[in-house]
Design an enzyme around this catalytic site. Structure first.
Site, mmCIF file in Angstrom:
data_model
loop_
_atom_site.group_PDB
_atom_site.id
_atom_site.type_symbol
_atom_site.label_atom_id
_atom_site.label_comp_id
_atom_site.label_asym_id
_atom_site.label_seq_id
_atom_site.Cartn_x
_atom_site.Cartn_y
_atom_site.Cartn_z
ATOM 1 N N HIS A 82 0.810 -0.939 0.067
ATOM 2 C CA HIS A 82 -0.064 0.164 -0.014
ATOM 3 C C HIS A 82 0.837 1.439 0.207
ATOM 4 O O HIS A 82 2.130 1.051 0.644
ATOM 5 C CB HIS A 82 -0.954 -0.128 1.330
ATOM 6 C CG HIS A 82 -2.150 0.878 1.438
ATOM 7 N ND1 HIS A 82 -1.546 2.396 1.953
ATOM 8 C CD2 HIS A 82 -3.195 0.926 1.244
ATOM 9 C CE1 HIS A 82 -2.833 2.903 1.912
ATOM 10 N NE2 HIS A 82 -3.762 2.049 1.525
ATOM 11 N N ASP B 67 3.267 -4.407 7.985
ATOM 12 C CA ASP B 67 1.734 -3.765 8.101
ATOM 13 C C ASP B 67 0.792 -4.747 7.946
ATOM 14 O O ASP B 67 0.470 -5.585 6.865
ATOM 15 C CB ASP B 67 1.973 -3.210 6.588
ATOM 16 C CG ASP B 67 0.485 -2.614 6.231
ATOM 17 O OD1 ASP B 67 -0.466 -2.751 6.958
ATOM 18 O OD2 ASP B 67 0.370 -1.917 5.225
ATOM 19 N N GLN C 124 -4.439 -5.237 6.860
ATOM 20 C CA GLN C 124 -5.494 -6.219 6.130
ATOM 21 C C GLN C 124 -5.366 -7.910 6.660
ATOM 22 O O GLN C 124 -6.118 -8.432 6.231
ATOM 23 C CB GLN C 124 -5.177 -6.349 4.580
ATOM 24 C CG GLN C 124 -5.423 -5.061 3.874
ATOM 25 C CD GLN C 124 -6.885 -4.666 4.018
ATOM 26 O OE1 GLN C 124 -7.677 -5.462 4.249
ATOM 27 N NE2 GLN C 124 -7.112 -3.456 3.657
ATOM 28 N N LYS D 19 -10.669 -1.163 10.170
ATOM 29 C CA LYS D 19 -10.641 -2.316 9.330
ATOM 30 C C LYS D 19 -11.016 -3.522 10.252
ATOM 31 O O LYS D 19 -10.914 -4.827 9.841
ATOM 32 C CB LYS D 19 -9.441 -2.414 8.669
ATOM 33 C CG LYS D 19 -8.839 -1.363 7.708
ATOM 34 C CD LYS D 19 -7.684 -1.533 6.865
ATOM 35 C CE LYS D 19 -7.182 -0.334 6.165
ATOM 36 N NZ LYS D 19 -8.138 0.096 5.131
ATOM 37 N N CYS E 11 -4.637 2.403 -3.488
ATOM 38 C CA CYS E 11 -3.563 3.034 -2.917
ATOM 39 C C CYS E 11 -2.273 1.954 -3.239
ATOM 40 O O CYS E 11 -1.468 1.602 -2.437
ATOM 41 C CB CYS E 11 -3.569 3.190 -1.507
ATOM 42 S SG CYS E 11 -4.752 4.559 -1.221
HETATM 43 N N1 PLP Z 1 -1.642 -0.822 4.624
HETATM 44 C C1 PLP Z 1 -2.772 -1.628 4.169
HETATM 45 C C2 PLP Z 1 -2.278 -2.876 3.357
HETATM 46 C C3 PLP Z 1 -3.888 -1.236 3.907
HETATM 47 O O1 PLP Z 1 -4.930 -1.755 3.164
HETATM 48 C C4 PLP Z 1 -4.276 0.162 4.272
HETATM 49 C C5 PLP Z 1 -5.537 0.772 4.055
HETATM 50 O O2 PLP Z 1 -6.313 0.535 3.195
HETATM 51 C C6 PLP Z 1 -3.310 1.078 5.046
HETATM 52 C C7 PLP Z 1 -2.087 0.376 5.043
HETATM 53 C C8 PLP Z 1 -3.275 2.299 5.491
HETATM 54 O O3 PLP Z 1 -4.381 2.270 6.459
HETATM 55 P P1 PLP Z 1 -4.870 3.493 7.310
HETATM 56 O O4 PLP Z 1 -5.430 4.570 6.183
HETATM 57 O O5 PLP Z 1 -5.934 3.092 8.336
HETATM 58 O O6 PLP Z 1 -3.631 4.135 7.743
#
Ligand code: PLP
Length: 418
Positions: free
Chosen positions: A134, A211, A214, A237, A376
């Site tokens: 992302h 990270d 998900q 999430k 993203c």
């Molecule tokens: N990393 C992953 C894999 C994501 O799916 C997302 C959000 O869609 C993020 C990071 C970013 O999360 P946040 O916008 O809650 O900080």
């Protein structure tokens, strides 16, 4: 080994009807039709008890935490710190002080980049990320690399969206300082073998940041089993509120890291003459008044999720994914992107002659919420020659009937735009 593939026959099934009854939003209508919410990878919905946690906090014990001596401040502090303990258990971290509250995954990664990265990275060093990331696990490293002069190397993915582990092994070297990868890809649902990747990173003297935005909604996570140095996730999430997330870090690493934001809460003493000394972890990284109600509500969300059971949620989402995959595969000219074995409940696809945006807008008119766009993850989509996909993503409260409604609606809108 892919964690989502490991399922015993003894995984309990979900009582989806009673789960749905706990989510007020699921009974609303959109454009005169029952809402079918399949945008869970972007934000999942919240059960009533999470919503009630806000009411309870603001109606009964709204007060700033840690520094008050009155009853309300004590109650708010206890509830806030109670969530820290809930998160510790949720991730199986060794100690509560390894849990830092942030605004979300994005801020957690930026914290690592700015606190650990600034103190430990320089010219000649390498940070490995993957093509599945992302943007929030790409851009912080790019910003810092521009300043500090280290190099970013990218682990490639194959045509299924699976990380190339041989390439990963070959990229690891004596200059590698950090590997930063997602546990589960938001765009394709690929589940990465982060435990194996952590062992390889450590064998080369590098740290690993995972990270987990998900992963945490779909599977049990054990940061000690993975041996993650840092692990990040977002509340919204995992059936929780927006504006709150978590960074887990090993205590010794966090203790050695300088603070990244200054202000109240994160200090021990402040003096114009003698300078400032800092609080112990985790408070050193929690400057200012945090999102108190959100943190408390996150605790409710995680207790709800573990109460339902992540193994059962993951298994149910696999059934939804199988049904949806079979249904959309019958559509002429539809191509699924992301076909990794054992992937999470995420279905990304493109359709010949129909732009994702048009499909998203039209299917919304039929009450179905899916996500369309680049998710993203522009570098990943670029490899597959597309700038947008449609993405349906599943949660504990989705039903097989909803999958059928989605598939019928999709066929209808494709017929309209082609
Ligand atoms: N990393 C992953 C894999 C994501 O799916 C997302 C959000 O869609 C993020 C990071 C970013 O999360 P946040 O916008 O809650 O900080």
């Amino acid at each position: 080994m892919n964690e989502l593939a490991i399922r015993g026959a003894d995984v309990p099934t979900l009582d989806v009807a009673s789960i749905r009854a706990e989510f007020p939003i699921l009974s609303r209508q959109v454009h005169g039709r029952p809402l079918v919410y399949l945008d869970n990878a972007a934000t999942s919905q919240t059960p009533r008890r999470v919503i009630e946690a806000f009411d309870d906090y603001y109606g009964r014990y709204n007060a700033n935490i840690h520094r008050g001596l009155h009853t309300l401040a004590d109650e708010a502090t206890a509830a806030f710190e109670g969530t820290r303990e809930t998160v510790r258990g949720f991730l199986n971290a060794a100690e509560g002080r390894e849990i830092i509250f942030t605004r979300g995954t994005t801020e957690a990664i930026n914290l690592v980049a700015n606190a650990w990265g600034r103190a430990n990275l320089g010219a000649g060093d390498e940070v490995l990320i993957s093509r599945l990331e992302h943007h929030s696990n790409i851009v912080p490293w790019q910003l810092l690399a521009r300043e500090l002069g280290f190099t970013i190397k990218v682990i490639p993915v194959d045509e299924r969206g699976v990380l190339d582990l041989d390439a990963y092994r070959a990229l690891l070297g004596e200059r590698t300082r950090l590997v930063a990868v997602n546990h589960v890809s938001n765009a394709f649902g690929t589940v990465n073998p982060v435990k194996e990747m952590a062992a390889l990173a450590h064998a080369h003297g590098a740290l690993i940041l995972v990270d987990g935005a998900q992963a945490t909604p779909h599977q049990e996570v054990d940061v000690r089993d993975i041996d993650a140095d840092f692990y990040a996730f977002s509340g919204h999430k995992v059936y929780g509120p927006t504006g709150v997330g978590v960074l887990y870090g090993k205590a010794a690493l966090l203790e050695a890291m300088p603070p990244w934001q200054g202000g109240g809460e994160m200090i021990s003493t402040v003096s114009f003459e003698a300078g400032t000394t800092f609080a112990e972890i985790p408070h050193k990284f929690e400057a200012g008044t945090p999102a108190i109600a959100e943190v408390i509500a996150l605790g409710e969300a995680l207790r709800w999720t573990t109460g339902v059971g992540l193994a059962a949620i993951g298994a149910w989402e696999q059934r939804l994914l199988e049904r949806a995959t079979a249904a959309v595969s019958r559509i002429d000219g539809l191509r699924i992107l992301g076909t990794a074995p054992g992937k999470a409940g995420v279905l990304s696809f493109v359709v010949d002659g129909a732009h994702a945006q048009d499909i998203g807008l039209l299917i919304d008119q039929l009450g179905v919420a899916i996500r369309t766009g680049h998710h993203c993850a522009q570098p990943l989509l670029a490899q597959f020659g597309v700038d947008a996909t449609c993405r349906a993503s599943f949660a504990a409260y989705n039903t097989l009937d909803e999958i059928d409604t989605f598939a019928e609606a999709l066929e209808r809108v494709i017929g309209m735009v082609r």
